[in-house]
Design a protein around this motif. Sequence first.
Motif, PDB file in Angstrom:
ATOM      1  N   ASP A  39      -2.907  18.335   7.147  1.00 35.64           N
ATOM      2  CA  ASP A  39      -1.981  17.865   6.121  1.00 35.64           C
ATOM      3  C   ASP A  39      -1.456  19.050   5.312  1.00 35.64           C
ATOM      4  O   ASP A  39      -2.238  19.715   4.618  1.00 35.64           O
ATOM      5  CB  ASP A  39      -2.702  16.870   5.204  1.00 35.64           C
ATOM      6  N   ASP A  40      -0.179  19.314   5.395  1.00 36.01           N
ATOM      7  CA  ASP A  40       0.484  20.392   4.633  1.00 36.01           C
ATOM      8  C   ASP A  40       0.017  21.787   5.039  1.00 36.01           C
ATOM      9  O   ASP A  40       0.082  22.721   4.240  1.00 36.01           O
ATOM     10  CB  ASP A  40       0.287  20.224   3.107  1.00 36.01           C
ATOM     11  N   CYS A  79       4.662  13.549   4.637  1.00 38.87           N
ATOM     12  CA  CYS A  79       3.474  12.895   5.215  1.00 38.87           C
ATOM     13  C   CYS A  79       3.687  11.616   6.013  1.00 38.87           C
ATOM     14  O   CYS A  79       3.395  11.569   7.199  1.00 38.87           O
ATOM     15  CB  CYS A  79       2.486  12.586   4.092  1.00 38.87           C
ATOM     16  N   ARG A  83       3.715  11.138  10.149  1.00 39.80           N
ATOM     17  CA  ARG A  83       2.654  10.381  10.840  1.00 39.80           C
ATOM     18  C   ARG A  83       3.233   9.245  11.678  1.00 39.80           C
ATOM     19  O   ARG A  83       2.754   8.950  12.775  1.00 39.80           O
ATOM     20  CB  ARG A  83       1.640   9.845   9.816  1.00 39.80           C
ATOM     21  N   HIS A 235      -4.085  19.498   1.954  1.00 42.72           N
ATOM     22  CA  HIS A 235      -3.224  18.894   0.925  1.00 42.72           C
ATOM     23  C   HIS A 235      -3.939  19.034  -0.421  1.00 42.72           C
ATOM     24  O   HIS A 235      -5.154  18.844  -0.489  1.00 42.72           O
ATOM     25  CB  HIS A 235      -3.017  17.419   1.284  1.00 42.72           C
ATOM     26  N   ASP A 287       1.155  18.084   9.882  1.00 43.68           N
ATOM     27  CA  ASP A 287       2.180  17.066   9.603  1.00 43.68           C
ATOM     28  C   ASP A 287       3.466  17.637   9.010  1.00 43.68           C
ATOM     29  O   ASP A 287       4.527  17.052   9.143  1.00 43.68           O
ATOM     30  CB  ASP A 287       1.631  15.946   8.695  1.00 43.68           C
ATOM     31  N   ASN A 288       3.353  18.770   8.311  1.00 35.56           N
ATOM     32  CA  ASN A 288       4.541  19.422   7.718  1.00 35.56           C
ATOM     33  C   ASN A 288       4.101  20.764   7.162  1.00 35.56           C
ATOM     34  O   ASN A 288       2.914  21.070   7.102  1.00 35.56           O
ATOM     35  CB  ASN A 288       5.192  18.556   6.614  1.00 35.56           C
ATOM     36  N   LYS A 308       7.365  22.414   2.713  1.00 30.12           N
ATOM     37  CA  LYS A 308       7.258  20.945   2.742  1.00 30.12           C
ATOM     38  C   LYS A 308       8.410  20.299   1.968  1.00 30.12           C
ATOM     39  O   LYS A 308       8.783  20.770   0.893  1.00 30.12           O
ATOM     40  CB  LYS A 308       5.932  20.540   2.094  1.00 30.12           C
TER      41      LYS A 308
END
Length: 490
Positions: A39-40, A79, A83, A235, A287-288, A308
Motif C-alpha cells: 500500500d503506497d 487505493c 484494488r 501506508h 497499489d500506487n 500517489k
Amino acid sequence: MSNLFRNSLLTGLFVSSVPAIGQSLPKPQPPNVVLIFMDDMGYGDLSCYGALQYKTPNLDRLASQGVRFTNFVSAQAVCSASRAGILTGCYPNRVGISGALMPDAKIGLNPDEETIPEVLKKRNYKTAAVGKWHLGHLREFLPLQQGFDEYLGLPYSNDMWPVNYDGKPASADKNDRKFNYPPLPLIDGNEKVREIKTLDDQSELTTLYTERAVRFISQHKKEPFFLYMAHSMPHVPLAVSSKFKGKSQQGMYGDVLMEIDWSVGEILKTLEKNGLDKNTLVIFTSDNGPWLNFGNHAGSTGGLREGKGASFEGGQRVPCLMKWPGHIAPGTVCNKLASTIDILPTLASITQAPLPEKKIDGVNILPLMLGNEAANPRETFLYYYRKNSLEAVRKGDWKLVFAHPGRTYVGFRPGADGFPGSVNENFQHEEGLYDLRRDPGERYDVKEYYPEVVAELKKIAEEARQDLGDDIQKAEGKNRREPGRIETAK
Ligand code: MG
C-alpha cells in the motif's frame, strides 16, 4: 528464451513427475499463486529498484530468481480503485470503483464482478485474503462474498480511525472527520474480532498478517491455492514491531520496509519448507506510488514525476517482481509495458480457467514472464483518475497527458515524522507529450514536434471515451458497470 524455458512451454506449463511405464499420466497440478500487494509503496522503494539507506534482501533475491518489471503500472493511483483493478482485470472505472472508499461508504465492488479467486475457483483453488481490503466494508462486499474462503484484515485504510497523526485521539472538532470514525475493526471471516485503537496495536499488523499467511500455506499443501496478501503498510500511519524499530538508516519508513521484506522472506521460507516453492508463482507489487506530502514517512518514486493521487508515472508506476521456478528464467528483466490489470487474464491462461464473462481490460502477459522478447501484449494504457477523468494515454513509450486539474506536490514543504505537508489538489496540469524512453520523468513536453504521435494517441483516447467515458470531456461511455450498492433503509 533458453531451451529449458522453451521446453517447459512445449511440454505444458505445469510441474509434474514423469510416470513409470504402465502408469497413467498424472493430472497436471496448476501452480499455487501468492500475490503480495503493498500500500503506497513507490517505484524506488526496494533495493533492487534503487532504495537508499536500507536493504530488502528477500525481495532482491526474489527479483534475481525471477523477473523484475520496470514499466509496470497500477490500475489507478489510489487505493480502492487500484484494488478493484487488480482483482477484476478491469480498469477500475469500468467496474464503478473510484478513489478511496471511506468508512461510511454504502458501495463496494459489485459481487457480480468476477475476481481472481472466483476465476481460480473454477480450477478448484483454495483462496485466502489477508490484510487490507478496501473494496467495501459492508458484509455484502467483504472478501468471503467475493471468492475468498478465508479473510483476516482491515476493511479499509489504516488512517481511517479516530486517531491523529501523533497517536493522540482525534479532536472533537466537528470538522475533523476522523473523530466520527470507529476504531479500526480487525475482521476474521465476516466478523470483527478486535479493535485496533493505537499505533502500538498497528505495530502488530505486519506480523499478524504474516502468521495468517504462513498458516494458510501450511494448511493447503495438497491442493492448489491462491493467497492475496495485501499489507496495510507502508501506508501512513507507519507502525513497526520492536523486531525492526530503529533498524534502518532511513527512520520509520525504512524500518517498515525491512519488516515487509522479512514478511516476504517468511512466506518464501514456508513455501520451501513445505516443498511448494517449485510449483508456486509469487507476485509482488504495489497499489500506487508514494504519498509524498508525508515527507520522511513517504516512499520514493525513484525519480518519476509526482506521486500517489496523480496519473504521472510517480503515482502509477510500481515495482513488480515474479518468481516461478522452471518457467521464469532467473534474472529476467522486463522493460515492456504491463499492468496490475493483466494479472487476472494471465492467471486464467496459466491455469486454463475460463475468463470472466463480462468485458475485461487486462491482457495475458505470460509471454513477457517467459522472456519472449518479440511479445508485446500491452500496447496501450489508459490513465484514468478522479471519478472518471481520462488524464493521459500511453502507447509504447509515448504518453500524452491531457489538460486536467489534478494533484501536485510541487511547491509545498513535505511533512515530517507522520504529519502531512500540504498538496494542491486542483493544479491545472497542461497538455503535454512525453517520450518515456528519453524522459521517464515527464519533464519535456514535445507535442509540437510530433503532431502525428499526438493525433494517434488522441484517437486512442477518443475510443476510450466512447467505451468508458470521460468526465473532463463530459463523455458518458457505453460500457461502464455499476458498483455494488446498499440502499440505506434507515
Ligand atoms: Mg494505496
